[in-house]
Design a protein around this motif. Structure first.
Motif, short mmCIF file in Angstrom:
data_model
loop_
_atom_site.label_atom_id
_atom_site.label_comp_id
_atom_site.label_asym_id
_atom_site.label_seq_id
_atom_site.Cartn_x
_atom_site.Cartn_y
_atom_site.Cartn_z
N LEU A 153 2.25 2.04 -22.41
CA LEU A 153 3.62 1.58 -22.60
C LEU A 153 4.58 2.75 -22.80
CD1 LEU A 153 5.68 -0.70 -22.99
CD2 LEU A 153 5.04 -0.76 -25.43
N ILE A 154 4.23 3.69 -23.68
CA ILE A 154 5.14 4.80 -23.91
C ILE A 154 5.25 5.69 -22.67
CG2 ILE A 154 3.48 6.44 -24.91
CD1 ILE A 154 5.73 7.23 -26.88
N ALA A 155 4.16 5.82 -21.90
CA ALA A 155 4.22 6.61 -20.68
C ALA A 155 5.23 6.02 -19.71
CB ALA A 155 2.84 6.68 -20.02
N ASN A 156 5.23 4.70 -19.56
CA ASN A 156 6.19 4.05 -18.67
C ASN A 156 7.62 4.23 -19.17
OD1 ASN A 156 5.07 2.37 -16.30
ND2 ASN A 156 3.60 1.96 -17.94
N LEU A 157 7.83 4.08 -20.46
CA LEU A 157 9.17 4.19 -21.01
C LEU A 157 9.72 5.61 -20.90
CD1 LEU A 157 8.82 1.89 -24.15
CD2 LEU A 157 10.15 1.42 -22.07
N ILE A 158 8.86 6.60 -21.11
CA ILE A 158 9.30 7.99 -20.94
C ILE A 158 9.70 8.24 -19.49
CG2 ILE A 158 8.52 10.40 -20.94
CD1 ILE A 158 6.84 9.71 -23.42
N ASP A 159 8.85 7.80 -18.56
CA ASP A 159 9.16 7.99 -17.13
C ASP A 159 10.49 7.35 -16.75
OD1 ASP A 159 6.81 9.39 -16.75
OD2 ASP A 159 5.69 7.68 -15.96
N LYS A 160 10.69 6.13 -17.22
CA LYS A 160 11.88 5.38 -16.80
C LYS A 160 13.16 5.81 -17.53
CE LYS A 160 9.48 2.66 -14.05
NZ LYS A 160 9.67 2.60 -12.58
N LYS A 161 13.02 6.27 -18.77
CA LYS A 161 14.20 6.66 -19.55
C LYS A 161 14.53 8.14 -19.41
CE LYS A 161 17.43 5.90 -22.73
NZ LYS A 161 18.60 5.05 -22.45
N LEU A 162 13.50 8.98 -19.47
CA LEU A 162 13.73 10.42 -19.55
C LEU A 162 13.33 11.17 -18.28
CD1 LEU A 162 12.46 10.90 -23.21
CD2 LEU A 162 14.77 10.39 -22.41
N GLY A 163 12.63 10.50 -17.38
CA GLY A 163 12.28 11.11 -16.11
C GLY A 163 10.96 11.85 -16.13
N ALA A 164 10.47 12.15 -14.92
CA ALA A 164 9.16 12.78 -14.77
C ALA A 164 9.09 14.14 -15.45
CB ALA A 164 8.83 12.90 -13.29
N GLN A 165 10.19 14.90 -15.42
CA GLN A 165 10.18 16.25 -15.97
C GLN A 165 9.92 16.28 -17.47
OE1 GLN A 165 10.20 19.10 -14.27
NE2 GLN A 165 9.95 20.20 -16.20
N LYS A 166 10.24 15.21 -18.16
CA LYS A 166 10.04 15.17 -19.61
C LYS A 166 8.57 15.37 -19.97
CE LYS A 166 11.68 14.63 -23.80
NZ LYS A 166 12.73 15.49 -24.35
N ASN A 167 7.68 14.84 -19.15
CA ASN A 167 6.25 15.02 -19.40
C ASN A 167 5.89 16.50 -19.43
OD1 ASN A 167 5.00 12.11 -19.05
ND2 ASN A 167 6.47 12.34 -17.40
N MET A 168 6.42 17.24 -18.48
CA MET A 168 6.11 18.66 -18.39
C MET A 168 6.78 19.46 -19.51
SD MET A 168 4.32 17.85 -15.93
CE MET A 168 3.49 19.43 -15.92
N ASP A 169 8.00 19.06 -19.87
CA ASP A 169 8.72 19.76 -20.93
C ASP A 169 7.99 19.62 -22.27
OD1 ASP A 169 10.62 20.56 -19.12
OD2 ASP A 169 12.10 19.06 -19.71
N LEU A 170 7.44 18.45 -22.53
CA LEU A 170 6.67 18.25 -23.76
C LEU A 170 5.40 19.10 -23.75
CD1 LEU A 170 7.13 14.41 -24.15
CD2 LEU A 170 7.88 16.11 -25.81
N ALA A 171 4.74 19.16 -22.61
CA ALA A 171 3.52 19.95 -22.50
C ALA A 171 3.80 21.44 -22.60
CB ALA A 171 2.82 19.65 -21.18
N ASP A 172 4.94 21.88 -22.05
CA ASP A 172 5.30 23.30 -22.06
C ASP A 172 6.00 23.72 -23.35
OD1 ASP A 172 4.28 23.42 -19.53
OD2 ASP A 172 6.22 23.44 -18.51
N ARG A 173 6.20 22.77 -24.27
CA ARG A 173 6.87 23.01 -25.56
C ARG A 173 8.35 23.33 -25.40
NH1 ARG A 173 2.65 20.56 -26.10
NH2 ARG A 173 0.80 21.49 -27.08
N LYS A 174 8.93 22.91 -24.28
CA LYS A 174 10.38 23.00 -24.11
C LYS A 174 11.07 21.81 -24.76
CE LYS A 174 9.95 25.43 -19.69
NZ LYS A 174 10.16 25.34 -18.21
#
Length: 454
Positions: free
Chosen positions: A228-249
């Motif tokens: 559920l949170i994966a879908n909401l992050i993708d739809k609200k914050l976009g695909a790049q947010k996943n990478m920014d969290l992983a890269d500590r940006k």
């Protein structure tokens, strides 16, 4: 990027584990009699190189050795390839059992004698194989044969790495998460399936008023909240947010992430997921959907066969997970990606590499996937193709048609260099369903990163 340095020995152990794990693919569940397996349907533009009649032998190592439809269909295709190319002999070393597969592959890596074609599930640890030359770079091969490569969906990121150029595997399995819905229940409230989050909330209120759970969520299984949170992050914050969290940006306790946690918490308090969702599991969730007690069901492409065999098979429709109306650019971002994939050994050269590449193309062509779908009587694959409604079920056709313009991202924590993040995110979300406030949830998740990166 804050990536921990992994020794080669550890990388081998981690990667082997990933290679053997169960994929979210399109395998069937019904045994098939291999004594009279059918010939592969259709033809392919990819065949063995015609420049030489040199006799060559190659080996393949996969987990497609059972009598399950997906494995039978793959072996049919390999056999047809051999029949069409008598100068090529294929030794199939495949083993279905995960532990045995892992042992065999680990031994091959240690000895420096990896089969010419082998299976992987990709991921960060697999990058060590790319850097060490265990797996070959296939980017030039993909670029050179657009007939083969262009139909693939954009799901190669598990086999591409920032610290080493190239593409190191080709997918043959695929998953994506969508929103299934009960057509009759939507007719009952006079509504269409939701395209946006705002429409989702509006129909949820109507279902509540009608005494129907909007979208049951079996959060006793913590991966449900993770999806559920994966879908909401993708739809609200976009695909790049996943990478920014992983890269500590970006941080999990940033205001935009706290807003995501608040949405989940708000929906839970309003009863969109049913009563006390942390007390029942995914099986109970599906039972509610199949019995008409829940109007919507978030699930992956692997659920399609179960839906078509359910008591409400003729009532089930499917749409993309809703997007936020103020973020239309994210509407085609899906939680999804490749499952299993095939690699070519980095040591394969000359005629052996040519033969392995030709077999790889033959088993991952559009014709190949159409044949796999025919044998399995369904299945969603990592390729753009028209499904034949006379061969596969209605829901498979509908689901496949949704994917052609999609961009895919896996669960947010799957990109994280910290291996504990998957459990941490999922468990903290479950805690929120049990009363923990969103701010505390975000803070607890971020603390896992902070204490391991000081």
């Amino acid at each position: 990027m804050l990536r921990r340095k992994i020794s080669m020995a550890l990388a081998v152990a981690i990667s082997v584990s990933m290679l053997g794990m169960a994929g979210c693919g399109s395998g069937g569940n019904t045994a098939v009699d291999t004594s009279a397996s059918s010939a592969a349907a259709g033809t392919s533009s990819t065949s063995a190189p015609q420049s030489s009649n040199e006799k060559v032998a190659i080996r393949i190592l996969t987990r497609l050795s059972s009598n399950q439809p997906n494995a039978v269909a793959f072996r049919d295709r390999v056999k047809e390839f051999e029949d069409k190319n008598p100068n090529i002999t294929i030794e199939d070393q495949s083993i279905e059992d995960e532990a045995s597969f892992n042992t065999k592959f680990k031994t091959a890596v240690a000895s420096g004698d990896v089969p010419e074609l082998f299976q992987t599930y990709g991921g960060a640890a697999f990058g060590e194989y790319a850097k060490s030359g265990v797996a070959a770079d296939l980017s030039a091969d993909l670029e050179a044969d657009k007939t083969w490569s262009e139909p693939f969906l954009p799901v190669f990121e598990n086999f591409q790495f920032k610290d080493v150029e190239g593409t190191y595997a080709v997918p043959y399995e695929f998953f994506a998460v969508a929103l299934f819905y009960n057509k009759d229940l939507f007719k009952q409230i006079g509504a269409e399936p939701p395209k946006t989050i705002e429409e989702f909330e509006a129909v949820s209120e109507k279902f509540k008023a009608a005494g129907i759970v909007p979208m049951a969520l079996g959060e006793k299984d913590v991966w449900r909240g993770g999806h559920l949170i994966a879908n909401l992050i993708d739809k609200k914050l976009g695909a790049q947010k996943n990478m920014d969290l992983a890269d500590r940006k970006a941080r999990y306790d940033d205001p935009d992430m706290v807003e995501i946690f608040k949405i989940i918490n708000d929906w839970a308090k309003k009863g969109y997921f049913g009563d006390k969702p942390a007390t029942y599991d995914n099986n109970a969730e599906k039972a509610m959907f199949h019995s008409g007690k829940s109007a919507m069901h978030m699930n992956g492409s692997w659920y399609v066969p179960e839906a078509t065999a359910s008591p409400i098979a003729d009532k089930v429709g499917v749409v993309p997970f809703p997007y936020f109306s103020d973020k239309p650019d994210n509407q085609n971002v899906w939680m999804g990606g490749a499952g299993g994939a095939f690699c070519i050994s980095g040591k394969a050269e000359g005629a052996k590499r040519d033969a392995a590449l030709s077999l790889l193309k033959y088993t991952t062509s559009v014709d190949a996937f159409k044949y796999y779908q025919k044998v399995q009587k369904g299945g969603i694959f990592p390729i753009k193709m028209e499904s034949d409604p006379s061969v596969v079920d209605r829901l498979t056709v509908e689901y496949s048609n949704l994917l052609n313009s999609a961009e895919f991202k896996a669960e947010v924590y799957s990109y994280d260099p910290l291996p504990t993040m998957s459990d941490k995110v999922r468990n903290e979300i479950q805690g929120m369903f049990s009363g923990q406030d969103p701010e505390k949830t975000a803070k607890n998740i971020q603390s896992e990163i902070d204490k391991n990166t000081k």
